[in-house]
Design an enzyme around this catalytic site. Sequence first.
Site, PDB file in Angstrom:
ATOM      1  N   SER A 171      45.538  32.868  10.451  1.00 38.98           N
ATOM      2  CA  SER A 171      46.593  33.864  10.238  1.00 38.98           C
ATOM      3  C   SER A 171      47.032  33.801   8.791  1.00 38.98           C
ATOM      4  O   SER A 171      46.936  32.746   8.143  1.00 38.98           O
ATOM      5  CB  SER A 171      47.802  33.542  11.130  1.00 38.98           C
ATOM      6  N   TYR A 186      53.836  26.975  13.838  1.00 34.17           N
ATOM      7  CA  TYR A 186      52.749  27.952  13.970  1.00 34.17           C
ATOM      8  C   TYR A 186      52.006  28.075  12.638  1.00 34.17           C
ATOM      9  O   TYR A 186      50.768  27.998  12.597  1.00 34.17           O
ATOM     10  CB  TYR A 186      53.300  29.308  14.406  1.00 34.17           C
TER      11      TYR A 186
END
Length: 267
Positions: free
Chosen positions: A150, A163
């Site tokens: 990501s 995350y």
Amino acid sequence: MSGKDFEGAVVIVTGASTGLGRAIAVETASRGARAVVVNYASSAAEAETTAEQVRAQGAEAILCQADVADDAACRRIAEAAAPFGRVDALFNNAGITKFAQNHGDLDAVSAEDFQRLYAVNVVGAYQMIRAARPLMDAAPRPAAVVNTASVAGVMGIGSSVPYAASKGALVTMTLSLARALAPKIRVNAVCPGYIDTPWFGRNMDEAGLERLRQGVAASVPLQVVSQAEDIAGPAVFLASPAAAHITGETLLIDAGSHLGRAPLGMR
Ligand code: NAP
């Protein structure tokens, strides 16, 4: 045109019940894959829909419920491809998050949540590569791993600090394994920005989601809201013969969000 550049290929996609994983599974099938292993954690009906869409493209779909955090489960996913004698492409796409509104609130995510994020987002990918390695070694051409990281992992943004850290670790692991597994296996990563998938819908109502989409479109340089198919194309490219000379690459597919806002005079 990519045509049938996955002709005869055997593909594994983790986290393929919805969103990006589904789009990747269907894209490889549409490009001639012979078989696609469709992994999911708990969304059986959605995974069945993915399998139907894969079959509609002429590929065999093998459903495999398994938690990638569990090493034995990863071996079961790989075994689902064993009857074909090879794996040409492994997409480590399964991922989870824990949302924290404020990155400065270090109590927002517990140590247990942090470890669970790592177990799925990082260790899961490692275990999948280890489990599928003999079948990838058996592929006629160098096999390809594509990890879904990501832009959060490159910029330290996103749903929470753990995350972002897990996706950053996945980017680093992509580099290590690209070096370690060459020349038999190529290892690359994609770093999407916002994707309009069920990911955010679990924590937001439709009005909130619409505000989010508008905010994304207003803030990214390309002024678009990426759909899963917009990310699947570049991800599948990295596993395709056209990317045969690419390994250890991290491809940002974020409509330019990492560029930040334009200088004042250009707004
Ligand atoms: P999604 O629709 O929620 O898909 C997540 C997938 O991961 C689902 O198929 C889910 O299966 C699966 N999964 C979750 N935990 C798993 C586990 N332990 N074992 C096996 N599968 C598991 O969201 P998405 O947006 O397509 O996300 C796909 C990937 O893109 C993730 O790695 C995510 O971090 C990444 N990403 C998303 C965005 C975004 O804006 N949406 C941005 C950057 C990166 P079940 O449905 O069965 O639980």
